[in-house]
Design an enzyme around this catalytic site. Structure first.
Site, PDB file in Angstrom:
ATOM      1  N   ARG A  63      -7.593   6.939  -1.609  1.00  0.00           N
ATOM      2  CA  ARG A  63      -7.550   5.480  -1.581  1.00  0.00           C
ATOM      3  C   ARG A  63      -8.942   4.871  -1.420  1.00  0.00           C
ATOM      4  O   ARG A  63      -9.223   3.808  -1.990  1.00  0.00           O
ATOM      5  CB  ARG A  63      -6.620   5.000  -0.466  1.00  0.00           C
ATOM      6  CG  ARG A  63      -5.151   5.199  -0.817  1.00  0.00           C
ATOM      7  CD  ARG A  63      -4.248   4.772   0.310  1.00  0.00           C
ATOM      8  NE  ARG A  63      -2.840   4.803  -0.098  1.00  0.00           N
ATOM      9  CZ  ARG A  63      -1.825   4.678   0.734  1.00  0.00           C
ATOM     10  NH1 ARG A  63      -2.050   4.506   2.021  1.00  0.00           N
ATOM     11  NH2 ARG A  63      -0.581   4.713   0.300  1.00  0.00           N
ATOM     12  N   GLY A  90       5.785   2.222  -1.381  1.00  0.00           N
ATOM     13  CA  GLY A  90       6.826   1.201  -1.244  1.00  0.00           C
ATOM     14  C   GLY A  90       6.752   0.129  -2.312  1.00  0.00           C
ATOM     15  O   GLY A  90       7.775  -0.331  -2.822  1.00  0.00           O
ATOM     16  N   LYS A 114      18.326  11.129  -0.867  1.00  0.00           N
ATOM     17  CA  LYS A 114      19.511  10.298  -0.697  1.00  0.00           C
ATOM     18  C   LYS A 114      19.653   9.220  -1.764  1.00  0.00           C
ATOM     19  O   LYS A 114      18.691   8.550  -2.113  1.00  0.00           O
ATOM     20  CB  LYS A 114      19.478   9.621   0.679  1.00  0.00           C
ATOM     21  CG  LYS A 114      19.587  10.594   1.850  1.00  0.00           C
ATOM     22  CD  LYS A 114      19.629   9.840   3.156  1.00  0.00           C
ATOM     23  CE  LYS A 114      19.825  10.801   4.334  1.00  0.00           C
ATOM     24  NZ  LYS A 114      19.901  10.044   5.619  1.00  0.00           N
TER      25      LYS A 114
END
Length: 397
Positions: A41, A374, A198
């Site tokens: 980053r 995200g 999931k």
């Protein structure tokens, strides 16, 4: 997406002598001693800083690091290790400035790093008074932190409301371009790979993509739930039986458009989840009650690889098996190699996906590797990210 680009302002000479505030994403992993363990980053943020310096600007850079408590600075919250690494990469001293909200002394041609922005009271909740103070520090605000683009905070949203000029840095602009190429105007067929443990964590992504993609490849625990929905045995594999209706709805939505969710025809199973577990290839119809599915089988992998090689656009989020264990890495390796060999435009994001890309050395063969976890997932969900929203508003006047 209409936004102002910092690169254009620099080319036009509009950054000359101006105070430029860059919100970067320098939130890097550190060991217990505070040493940086992976600096991707920081390296990714250097082009924007160098662009500003070359344009003759006075450059202020800030970022969050970790999860500090607002108004209670601790030594572990400090960007000091980042400042040291940034100094090495830029080949010049980058001073670290604390308590900067009320003013920063800096001249054109200089660059400083402003201490952890999330220590400032009101940053997380985008306090207007804080945002206005920060906006007064600069002539040009530059957002170059896609990893935080899904958060409406002081340094990602509020300052952009009040700054004289608000624009996107080269890293953020590249993310916007890649997302538009992959999702807004994709070359068909459009294939998406969504994998993870999931269904529940990625259900909205699956539902959103089901309305747009030509093939939706599912992997990991998500694939197990879809196999169960298709009436296949999955033994003691990780799955979410309570979400079978949702999985069936995604399959039906795809089928209604003549698209598909390819269900594995063979799998790699083991009796235990362990690095030394014995791997066995089985037909998807022959999984035993005490089997755990830990990868797709070679037949399925070959079929998916062929589809990927024929794709026009590929979106990849998640490995399709437990690729950390070599005996369960065949499926992810086959998919990675197929994406590398495909002429499709590909965009990949998510921590595990980046780890797989690095493991198989295909970095240069992926069209665009997203730096945001995200934020990347929220884009796949079809959400408008706050950072994009405010930059579009400002560009529209």
């Amino acid at each position: 997406m209409q936004i102002l680009r910092f690169s254009d302002l620099c080319t036009q000479g509009q950054a000359q002598g101006q105070r430029v505030f860059i919100r970067a994403d320098l939130n890097v992993p550190q060991d217990d001693a505070g040493r940086i363990t992976e600096d991707t980053r920081i390296r990714a943020s250097v082009p924007c800083i160098e662009m500003a310096l070359a344009a003759g600007a006075a450059v202020m850079v800030t970022s969050h690091l970790g999860r500090p408590t607002e108004g209670a600075f601790q030594p572990a919250d400090s960007l000091a290790p980042v400042a040291a690494r940034l100094s090495q990469l830029l080949g010049r001293e980058v001073p670290l400035i604390a308590d900067w909200v009320d003013g920063v002394t800096i001249q054109p041609g200089q660059v400083v790093l402003l201490e952890n922005c999330r220590v400032n009271q009101g940053e997380k909740k985008n306090n207007p008074e804080l945002a206005q103070k920060m906006a007064q520090l600069c002539d040009i605000y530059v957002n170059d932190a896609f990893g935080t683009a899904h958060r409406a905070e002081g340094t990602t949203y509020g300052i952009a409301e009040y700054a004289k000029v608000a624009c996107a840095g080269p890293l953020l602009a590249a993310e916007i371009d890649a997302i538009q190429t992959a999702l807004a105007q994709p070359k068909r067929p459009l294939l998406a790979i969504v994998a993870g443990s999931k269904v529940s964590t990625k259900l909205t992504i699956l539902q959103s993509l089901a309305n747009n993609v030509d093939q939706l490849i599912v992997g990991g625990g998500i694939a197990n739930t879809f196999m169960l929905a298709a009436g296949l045995p999955i033994g003691k594999s990780l799955a979410e039986p309570d979400l079978l209706d949702q999985a069936k709805a995604v399959i039906a939505a795809m089928a209604a458009r003549g698209a598909e969710v390819p269900i594995p025809t063979d799998v790699v199973v083991a009796k235990t989840f362990a690095a030394d577990a014995v791997a066995t290839v089985k037909k998807a119809t022959e999984v035993a009650e005490d089997d755990m599915i830990l990868d797709i089988g070679p037949e399925t992998a070959a079929r998916l690889a062929a589809q990927l090689k024929a794709a026009g656009t590929i979106v990849w989020n998640g490995p399709v098996g437990v690729f950390e264990f070599d005996q369960f890495a065949g499926g992810t390796r086959a998919i990675a190699q197929a994406i590398a060999q495909s002429e499709a435009f590909s965009i990949a994001g998510g921590g595990d996906t980046l780890a797989a890309i690095a493991k198989y050395g295909i970095e240069k063969d992926v069209g665009y590797i997203s730096t945001g976890g995200g934020a990347f997932l929220e884009v796949l969900e079809g959400k408008t990210l706050p950072a994009f929203e405010i930059l579009q508003k400002r560009a529209a006047g």
